[in-house]
Design a protein around this motif. Sequence first.
Motif, PDB file in Angstrom:
ATOM      1  N   UNK A  34       0.832  -1.207   0.000  1.00  0.00           N
ATOM      2  CA  UNK A  34       0.000   0.000   0.000  1.00  0.00           C
ATOM      3  C   UNK A  34       0.864   1.254   0.000  1.00  0.00           C
ATOM      4  N   UNK A  35       2.005   1.177   0.665  1.00  0.00           N
ATOM      5  CA  UNK A  35       2.889   2.334   0.823  1.00  0.00           C
ATOM      6  C   UNK A  35       4.329   1.929   0.556  1.00  0.00           C
ATOM      7  N   UNK A  36       5.080   2.863   0.046  1.00  0.00           N
ATOM      8  CA  UNK A  36       6.518   2.673  -0.087  1.00  0.00           C
ATOM      9  C   UNK A  36       7.120   2.836   1.311  1.00  0.00           C
ATOM     10  N   UNK A  37       8.250   2.167   1.588  1.00  0.00           N
ATOM     11  CA  UNK A  37       8.833   2.244   2.934  1.00  0.00           C
ATOM     12  C   UNK A  37       9.061   3.664   3.444  1.00  0.00           C
ATOM     13  N   UNK A  38       9.393   4.591   2.580  1.00  0.00           N
ATOM     14  CA  UNK A  38       9.632   5.955   3.048  1.00  0.00           C
ATOM     15  C   UNK A  38       8.340   6.678   3.443  1.00  0.00           C
ATOM     16  N   UNK A  39       7.186   6.060   3.194  1.00  0.00           N
ATOM     17  CA  UNK A  39       5.894   6.661   3.538  1.00  0.00           C
ATOM     18  C   UNK A  39       5.211   5.971   4.727  1.00  0.00           C
ATOM     19  N   UNK A  40       5.841   4.934   5.292  1.00  0.00           N
ATOM     20  CA  UNK A  40       5.242   4.223   6.421  1.00  0.00           C
ATOM     21  C   UNK A  40       4.933   5.165   7.574  1.00  0.00           C
ATOM     22  N   UNK A  41       5.826   6.102   7.827  1.00  0.00           N
ATOM     23  CA  UNK A  41       5.629   7.048   8.921  1.00  0.00           C
ATOM     24  C   UNK A  41       4.393   7.899   8.760  1.00  0.00           C
ATOM     25  N   UNK A  42       3.954   8.101   7.518  1.00  0.00           N
ATOM     26  CA  UNK A  42       2.747   8.891   7.267  1.00  0.00           C
ATOM     27  C   UNK A  42       1.513   8.250   7.897  1.00  0.00           C
ATOM     28  N   UNK A  43       1.580   6.933   8.134  1.00  0.00           N
ATOM     29  CA  UNK A  43       0.473   6.213   8.741  1.00  0.00           C
ATOM     30  C   UNK A  43       0.790   5.848  10.190  1.00  0.00           C
ATOM     31  N   UNK A  44       1.992   5.369  10.430  1.00  0.00           N
ATOM     32  CA  UNK A  44       2.366   4.887  11.763  1.00  0.00           C
ATOM     33  C   UNK A  44       2.316   6.011  12.792  1.00  0.00           C
ATOM     34  N   UNK A  45       2.818   7.169  12.454  1.00  0.00           N
ATOM     35  CA  UNK A  45       2.842   8.271  13.424  1.00  0.00           C
ATOM     36  C   UNK A  45       1.421   8.712  13.788  1.00  0.00           C
ATOM     37  N   UNK A  46       0.525   8.952  12.815  1.00  0.00           N
ATOM     38  CA  UNK A  46      -0.847   9.297  13.216  1.00  0.00           C
ATOM     39  C   UNK A  46      -1.531   8.195  14.026  1.00  0.00           C
ATOM     40  N   UNK A  47      -1.301   6.928  13.680  1.00  0.00           N
ATOM     41  CA  UNK A  47      -1.903   5.834  14.438  1.00  0.00           C
ATOM     42  C   UNK A  47      -1.390   5.819  15.876  1.00  0.00           C
ATOM     43  N   UNK A  48      -0.106   6.098  16.047  1.00  0.00           N
ATOM     44  CA  UNK A  48       0.472   6.146  17.386  1.00  0.00           C
ATOM     45  C   UNK A  48      -0.147   7.301  18.184  1.00  0.00           C
ATOM     46  N   UNK A  49      -0.337   8.425  17.531  1.00  0.00           N
ATOM     47  CA  UNK A  49      -0.953   9.584  18.183  1.00  0.00           C
ATOM     48  C   UNK A  49      -2.395   9.256  18.586  1.00  0.00           C
ATOM     49  N   UNK A  50      -3.141   8.658  17.676  1.00  0.00           N
ATOM     50  CA  UNK A  50      -4.528   8.293  17.967  1.00  0.00           C
ATOM     51  C   UNK A  50      -4.580   7.319  19.143  1.00  0.00           C
TER      52      UNK A  50
END
Length: 168
Positions: A34-50
Amino acid sequence: MANLAIDVMWDDSPVDVTAEANFIWSIANKLRGSYMPDKYGDVIIPMTIIRRFECALLDDEVKRKDVIDTFKQNPNYPEKALFRKSGFQFYNTSDYTLQELCNDADHVAANFKAYIAGFSTNVQDILKELEMEQHINKMDKDYALCSLYREAILLQRIVYRRCCGRVH
């Protein structure tokens, strides 16, 4: 000699958060394709915040239910009063928790959007800036959404209490 209490705010002892950080980033494996490795943070960081917001709110189930009930009775209830009821400068009026989102796998994207819509406007502004709705749509289309949430709920509260600011 007087007893000295260690003030957590001034305790500069190093905290090893390697295991917690590695766990959080291991969730990124669910994003492959779904995402390139350099874009994982775009999802992981918001999920961690939530998840951090949710853990804080789940600490006091009575306050959480009071906010939800108050909002259901009066959707125009003043936001500052809901802050006071929640005990934080944010709240969530959704009946969902991250764990409950996948109970209805056919509607997980809609349920998650409803969950986000239940947050106070200040949190919604943060999630909008992080483009969370677009990520929900993309992960739902690629069938990664429910898998990611199942991993996210494994993030234990202790991780966030101990090192939340340091993991990011």
